[in-house]
Design a protein around this motif. Structure first.
Motif, PDB file in Angstrom:
ATOM      1  N   VAL A  90       0.847  -1.194   0.000  1.00  0.00           N
ATOM      2  CA  VAL A  90       0.000   0.000   0.000  1.00  0.00           C
ATOM      3  C   VAL A  90       0.874   1.233   0.000  1.00  0.00           C
ATOM      4  CG1 VAL A  90      -1.714   1.340   1.245  1.00  0.00           C
ATOM      5  CG2 VAL A  90      -1.892  -1.140   1.202  1.00  0.00           C
ATOM      6  N   CYS A 131       0.674   5.227   0.458  1.00  0.00           N
ATOM      7  CA  CYS A 131      -0.229   6.260   0.966  1.00  0.00           C
ATOM      8  C   CYS A 131       0.492   7.595   1.001  1.00  0.00           C
ATOM      9  CB  CYS A 131      -0.737   5.906   2.353  1.00  0.00           C
ATOM     10  SG  CYS A 131      -1.777   7.199   3.058  1.00  0.00           S
ATOM     11  N   TYR A 161      -4.238   5.375  -1.864  1.00  0.00           N
ATOM     12  CA  TYR A 161      -4.014   3.970  -1.524  1.00  0.00           C
ATOM     13  C   TYR A 161      -4.059   3.122  -2.798  1.00  0.00           C
ATOM     14  CZ  TYR A 161      -5.255   5.799   3.062  1.00  0.00           C
ATOM     15  OH  TYR A 161      -5.306   6.558   4.211  1.00  0.00           O
TER      16      TYR A 161
END
Length: 282
Positions: free
Chosen positions: A3, A5, A10
């Motif tokens: 992931v 971020c 995301y």
């Protein structure tokens, strides 16, 4: 799961994927785009895998090219787009920023449902900020923020929840079938001949989805809303050319065209001659 971020972006990738699931979450986020870096996406340049994109405007303004028209994407409006597809959206020069939520899903069943929902309701839809689909998207972002989608089935569940919330948020078309569209549309357009008026804007004015408005207008009048807007604007333009000494550029501006060259091009297509020729020949 990997992931990334950054500013609430995301991206989900599961290298150990072993299930061909009917709905999958590809990415989601909350962004506020500004002119410090380019922002433009073309639906034909994002790969060949089927992908459904939902992008809901919170503040500012975006711009969408779709089906040969250009649309303003204002707060409260959601774009429903597919990849691959002929569309392009961007942060326009006249807008200081564009803040939005977004989510992308794939999977055979998710894309099928998304495509059918869009066919029935249109590709540019207004939702209140407390609509079920908006609240669901906020909840998905919260779960991603807390890393509660750490496996493929969990991420698929979020994609499924989003699709069900979208289906339950279908706009209710509130204009009675007995009420005619033409008088409302005519009054609205005639009061705004000096600026661009889009089909999406007219649909919003009469509380119909883009698709329902376009279908009902053509059924009622025999012509598309876009053609009707052109007819009013260029009828006005022809009267200005015949009854005033305003320059062609001034006439174009008076009819809502910021580009006089584009105005002349459309005028010639409709009348078979340039504005200057039309004026000379009466």
């Amino acid at each position: 799961m990997n992931v990334s971020c950054e500013d609430e972006r995301y991206y989900l990738f599961f290298p150990e994927s072993e299930w061909l699931l009917p709905a999958a979450l590809v990415n989601a986020g909350h962004e506020d785009r500004r002119h410090d870096r380019p922002y433009e996406f073309n639906g034909m340049c994002r790969g060949s895998e089927d992908l459904a994109i939902f992008q809901y405007t919170l503040d500012g303004e975006g711009e969408l090219d779709f089906a040969g028209e250009r649309f303003r994407v204002l707060p409260g409006s959601a774009m429903l787009l597919l990849v691959p597809e002929e569309h392009c959206y961007r942060l326009p020069k006249h807008s200081g920023h564009w803040e939005y939520y977004y989510i992308s899903v794939n999977g055979v069943e998710a894309v099928r449902l998304f495509r059918e929902f869009r066919r029935r309701n249109g590709f540019l839809i207004d939702f209140p900020n407390n609509a079920r689909v908006v609240k669901c998207l906020e909840e998905i972002l919260r779960k991603l923020r807390e890393r509660n989608a750490d496996c493929q089935p969990a991420a698929s569940s979020l994609a499924y929840d989003f699709m069900m919330a979208l289906l339950q948020s279908a706009p209710r078309n509130t204009l009675p079938k007995s009420e005619k569209l033409l008088p409302q549309v005519s009054r609205y357009c005639l009061a705004r001949l000096d600026r661009p008026v889009t089909v999406a804007e007219l649909a919003h004015h009469v509380n119909l989805s883009y698709w329902h408005f376009s279908h009902r207008f053509k059924e009622e009048t025999g012509e598309s809303p876009y053609d009707y807007i052109l007819k009013l604007k260029f009828g006005y333009a022809s009267r200005l050319l015949q009854n005033s000494t305003d320059s062609v550029k001034a006439v174009a501006f008076a009819c809502g065209f910021s580009d006089a060259g584009n105005f002349c091009k459309v005028f010639r297509r409709l009348f078979g001659k340039t504005p200057a020729e039309f004026r000379r020949n009466g």
